[in-house]
Design an enzyme around this catalytic site. Structure first.
Site, PDB file in Angstrom:
ATOM      1  N   GLY A  40       0.801  -1.214   0.000  1.00 37.97           N
ATOM      2  CA  GLY A  40       0.000   0.000   0.000  1.00 37.97           C
ATOM      3  C   GLY A  40       0.834   1.264   0.000  1.00 37.97           C
ATOM      4  O   GLY A  40       1.223   1.775  -1.044  1.00 37.97           O
ATOM      5  N   UNK A  41       1.141   1.782   1.188  1.00 36.80           N
ATOM      6  CA  UNK A  41       1.853   3.052   1.332  1.00 36.80           C
ATOM      7  C   UNK A  41       3.356   2.878   1.089  1.00 36.80           C
ATOM      8  O   UNK A  41       3.834   1.784   0.779  1.00 36.80           O
ATOM      9  CB  UNK A  41       1.609   3.618   2.725  1.00 36.80           C
TER      10      UNK A  41
END
Length: 242
Positions: A151-152
């Site tokens: 994700g991040u």
């Protein structure tokens, strides 16, 4: 202006990250003979499981290969969950992978797949505990290859730590990266990079054709990438509507 020179042993007040040495497990089977597992750092887990601690969590959850996406959810505060809440497959492409297995492109989706929350976690724990334990479980299940997402930015770093542990155990891997510079810096064995935002690495939500194509090309690159550290752009683009 002269090129920047790095001198071993030279100390500086500016932190310069060092790319770890390469890890590499060669592919020895054809895709049609491979059982492939999904591993994501994007916080995906079964709704019945305990949620991840959004402040930092190095635990992981097992996701059965026959589980319905309707029974899955995301616990992650480090990236926009808007797309993945519409369609888990845009970060954890389990339905496209099952389609590829049904069509004979791969032998099977693994009976166990893995979700963890890679944002804000203890990197030492991921390196020394989480990664090796995930690798051990996948090895025990006879997994032949692993497809990862993250994700991040911190997730991408954590995902590569786990990717490297899996690769070190003798299982070839490839990650679908939304942030190619992060996975390169952290020593990814193999990566692909479609033009996608964080939170939709495997393609536009509710677009199974794009998701299947990204998974297909990612697995082809698992076989075709010749050496550690190569990142291959993929010709798919999705711009999130915010």
């Amino acid at each position: 202006m002269s090129d920047l020179t790095v001198v071993k042993g030279l100390q500086s007040e500016i932190y310069v990250p060092i790319t770890p040495p390469p890890v590499w497990t060669p592919v020895t089977k054809e895709l049609k003979d491979m059982t492939v597992a999904l591993v994501t750092a994007a916080g995906v887990h079964m709704k019945a499981d305990k949620r991840f601690n959004l402040a930092g969590d190095f635990s992981f959850r097992v996701i059965p290969g026959d589980a319905s996406v309707n029974d899955m959810m995301v616990s992650h505060g480090g990236y926009d969950n808007g797309d993945v809440n519409k369609d888990i497959n845009c970060m954890f492409p389990i339905d496209p992978m099952r389609t590829l297995a049904k069509e004979g492109f791969i032998k099977a989706l693994a009976p166990i797949n893995i979700g963890f929350m890679g944002g804000g976690g203890d990197q030492k724990k991921f390196s020394e505990e989480t990664g090796p334990e995930i690798a051990r479980q996948l090895k025990e299940e006879g997994v032949d290859a692993v497809l990862l997402t993250a994700g991040u930015g911190t997730c991408h770093r954590s995902a590569v730590i786990v990717q490297r542990a899996i690769e070190e155990s003798g299982i070839p891997t490839i990650i679908i990266a939304a942030l190619p510079p992060v996975v390169r810096q952290n020593g990814t064995p193999r990566a692909v990079a479609p033009l996608v935002p964080m939170g939709a690495n495997a393609g536009e939500p509710n677009n199974p054709e794009m998701q299947k194509a990204i998974c297909t090309d990612s697995l082809k690159q698992l076989v075709e990438i010749p050496s550690a550290g190569k990142i291959v752009p993929l010709p798919y683009e999705y711009v999130a509507k915010v």
